[in-house]
Structure formats: structure tokens, C-alpha cells
Design a protein around this motif. Structure first.
Motif, short mmCIF file in Angstrom:
data_model
loop_
_atom_site.label_atom_id
_atom_site.label_comp_id
_atom_site.label_asym_id
_atom_site.label_seq_id
_atom_site.Cartn_x
_atom_site.Cartn_y
_atom_site.Cartn_z
N ALA A 57 0.83 -1.20 0.00
CA ALA A 57 0.00 0.00 0.00
C ALA A 57 0.87 1.24 0.00
N GLN A 58 0.36 2.29 -0.64
CA GLN A 58 1.02 3.60 -0.62
C GLN A 58 0.08 4.62 0.02
N PHE A 59 0.54 5.25 1.09
CA PHE A 59 -0.13 6.40 1.68
C PHE A 59 0.76 7.62 1.46
N SER A 60 0.14 8.79 1.48
CA SER A 60 0.95 9.98 1.26
C SER A 60 0.34 11.20 1.92
N PHE A 97 5.08 5.22 2.68
CA PHE A 97 4.60 6.59 2.89
C PHE A 97 5.49 7.53 2.09
N THR A 98 4.88 8.23 1.13
CA THR A 98 5.67 9.09 0.24
C THR A 98 5.65 10.55 0.69
N GLY A 99 6.05 10.78 1.93
CA GLY A 99 6.39 12.11 2.39
C GLY A 99 5.29 12.94 3.02
N ASP A 100 5.73 14.07 3.60
CA ASP A 100 4.89 14.95 4.40
C ASP A 100 4.10 14.12 5.42
N LEU A 101 4.84 13.32 6.16
CA LEU A 101 4.26 12.54 7.24
C LEU A 101 3.70 13.49 8.29
N THR A 235 8.84 1.87 -12.18
CA THR A 235 7.63 2.50 -11.66
C THR A 235 8.05 3.54 -10.63
N VAL A 236 7.50 4.75 -10.72
CA VAL A 236 7.81 5.81 -9.77
C VAL A 236 6.53 6.16 -9.01
N LEU A 237 6.60 6.13 -7.69
CA LEU A 237 5.48 6.48 -6.83
C LEU A 237 5.85 7.75 -6.06
N TYR A 238 4.92 8.69 -6.00
CA TYR A 238 5.20 9.94 -5.31
C TYR A 238 3.93 10.52 -4.72
N GLY A 239 4.08 11.60 -3.97
CA GLY A 239 2.96 12.30 -3.36
C GLY A 239 3.02 13.77 -3.70
N HIS A 240 2.94 14.62 -2.68
CA HIS A 240 3.16 16.07 -2.77
C HIS A 240 2.05 16.85 -3.45
#
Length: 337
Positions: A57-60, A97-101, A235-240
Motif C-alpha cells: 500500500a502507498q499512503f501519502s 509513505f511518500t512524504g509529508d508525514l 515505476t515511480v510512486l510519489y505524493g506532494h
């Protein structure tokens, strides 16, 4: 040409975006390819296991510590995401978790408390491991010092069931940049892998110029992607960006996860970057499910499912509305909801 592993059929990627997080499934499609034995043997020798199917899973962008409009609920969406994931019939192998935790704070002790609260909430997730990268709210003010004290190094890599994961830090230098030293580290890290190896990069900011005037970019993102260009399955996963986005850039497919705190408006239809206003009747407005999978042809099909909640105290009253499928593959695609 028969000996070349097609990047779309080598690795089947199924992504389910629930707005408050994304669940991905990786299924290596190896058996029909001439090079399959070479790749399988390589991963078995290096990692002690051959490529296997698995989910994560990815959360962000939960922004723990954020207060006030446009989201008066604070960590509620984050906590609901944890509850939702824990109720899924298949436990994900791990969570990214892709940042800004956390939301940044000028006072060190306040920021440290927010990091600890993040760890408390994320610690409730029923999974074997949690992997994080910092966002600018976590690491820009002090160069990542406090982040490292709580979460460890800001860039690293690991292998999981035949897939290589690379965590990149593009925020702690105080501006959107990875830096030459980290890029050199990544090149050295990838050097042992064959060009057909499945690689997942996860980071906070997009590694391409999605919307530079909104700070949706990484200054040396081209250098990063040039280093990744020889690899066929990236594959690139990101947030922001606090919204869903799918983009094909060369051999790499980029996926953004929605935020756990509030959404930004659509850059395709708005000149100015704004936070979407809070809707008390639909406090999790903009939630959705994204299904990404191989349709056994040349393309990948995406099915969008929107979620609405009738009460923000939980996840009851969920209604699902299917949108038409959107094909991704062939040449390129770029979607912004």
C-alpha cells in the motif's frame, strides 16, 4: 525481438487508489519470455527468492499536526485509512509513505511530537513493515536531522520478492533536488541489476516537470530519470501534489497518491494553486479507487471508482460510482483527475 521482455507484460501492476491510500499488486509475468530464466535465477541468487506476486500500500501526505481549514478533522482521514487497510481481506506485505508525514513546525519539540504521533497512528497498520521518505514538511527546515532521528536514513533501497525498491530524498536539501551524491549512490545501487529488473522508485515530489510554477517538480529530476533510463521496468510512486496523477515518461510510469489531509485543485483547469474547500456533508470528498491492470492486450486499463461517505465518523454509507475505463499504454498517457 522475441527475446526482449516487454515492460508491460513483464510486470503486471494493479493499483487500487482509495483516495486515502493506494494498494498495488505486482505480478511478474515471466513464464512466456526467453529471458525469464535469467532474471529469475538472478533474483534467486541475489535475494534468495524468485520473483513472486505480492501487494503493498502507498499512503501519502497525512500532514500530522495540520490544524484548521480546509480540513478541521486533522488526522481523521489518516486514521480511517489505517482502519480501512486493516479490514482488507488480504494484508499488504508492507506500506510505503511518500512524504509529508507531518506538518512542519518552527519549534523542534512540537515537530518531534508530531512525528511521534505519526508513528503511533501508522503503528496500528496490520503489515510487516513500513517504509517512509520525507516530504519538505518533514525535512526542509533542518536538512532532515529530526526526520533521521525518528525514521532513519532519508534514502535507501531494499528488495522484496524479486522487485527492487529505491527510496529517494528530493526535499531535505531545502529545495526540490535529489543531488549529485544521491544520484551517484542510486547508480551504484542499481549497477548489479539486469536492465530487465523490475524497479520501483518512491519519493515525495514528482521527478518530472508536472507543474513547476506550483512547485510540482524536482530540479534534477531529469538526471534521476536519465540514470533510470536503461532499465526497462521502472515505476515511480510519489505524493506532494495531493491528487491522483498517472504519467508515462519513457520507460517509467509515474503514479501520484492522493493526500490524507486535503486536495489541491486541478492544474489543468485552474491558473492558481488552491486547497479544495472542506465539505462537511462530504468531508472525504475526492476519495476514490483506482484499478490498474493488464487487459491482456497492449494496453493497461484503469477503472476509477469514486467513494462518498454519509458520515465522517467512519466509513459507513459508502457508495461506489464506476467511471469509464481509460487505457494507458502503447505510446504514453497523462491523467489528472
Amino acid at each position: 525481438m522475441k527475446d526482449k521482455i516487454d515492460r508491460r507484460s513483464f510486470l503486471k501492476v494493479a493499483g487500487m487508489s482509495v483516495g486515502i491510500g493506494v494498494v498495488y499488486q505486482f505480478a511478474p509475468m515471466l513464464v512466456r519470455h526467453a529471458q525469464a530464466g535469467t532474471v529469475t535465477d538472478f533474483f534467486k541468487q541475489v535475494n534468495g527468492e524468485s520473483p513472486q506476486s505480492f501487494t503493498f500500500a502507498q499512503f501519502s501526505d497525512p500532514h500530522v499536526g495540520f490544524q484548521g481549514p480546509p480540513d478541521p478533522l486533522g488526522t481523521k482521514a489518516f486514521e480511517n485509512a489505517v482502519e480501512l487497510l486493516n479490514r482488507m481481506p488480504q494484508r499488504p506485505d508492507f506500506v510505503l509513505f511518500t512524504g509529508d508525514l507531518t506538518h512542519d513546525a518552527e519549534v523542534r519539540d512540537v515537530h518531534a511530537q508530531r512525528m511521534q504521533l505519526f508513528k503511533t497512528i501508522s503503528g496500528r497498520i496490520n503489515t510487516a513493515a513500513i517504509h517512509t521518505v520525507p516530504g519538505e514538511n518533514d525535512a526542509a527546515l533542518d536538512g532532515g536531522v529530526l526526520y533521521r532521528e525518528h525514521f532513519g536514513e532519508t534514502h535507501y533501497s531494499f528488495d522484496h520478492k524479486g522487485v527492487h525498491f529505491v527510496a529517494l530524498d528530493n526535499v531535505s536539501r531545502g529545495h526540490p533536488e535529489v543531488g549529485t551524491e544521491q544520484i551517484a549512490w542510486m547508480k551504484a545501487d542499481l549497477a548489479r541489476f539486469p536492465k530487465t529488473a523490475p524497479i520501483v522508485v518512491f519519493t515525495h515530489r514528482p521527478l518530472f516537470d508536472l507543474k513547476p510554477e506550483w512547485e510540482w517538480f524536482t530540479a534534477d529530476g531529469d538526471d534521476v530519470m536519465n540514470a533510470l533510463a536503461p532499465y526497462e521496468n521502472v515505476t515511480v510512486l510519489y505524493g506532494h501534489i495531493h491528487r491522483e496523477n498517472v504519467s508515462q515518461q519513457g520507460n517509467a510510469k509515474h503514479y501520484a497518491a492522493r493526500s490524507l489531509i486535503f486536495a489541491f485543485n486541478d492544474p489543468a483547469t485552474n491558473a492558481d494553486k488552491k486547497q479544495m474547500p472542506f465539505n462537511k456533508d462530504q468531508p472525504f470528498d475526492g476519495l476514490g479507487i483506482r484499478l490498474v491492470g493488464d487487459n491482456r492486450a497492449a494496453n493497461v486499463q484503469i477503472t476509477e471508482v469514486e467513494l462518498t461517505t454519509q458520515e465522517f465518523g467512519g466509513l459507513s454509507g459508502i457508495q461506489q460510482m464506476n467511471k469509464p475505463n481509460n487505457a494507458i499504454g502503447g505510446t504514453s498517457a497523462n491523467e489528472t483527475d
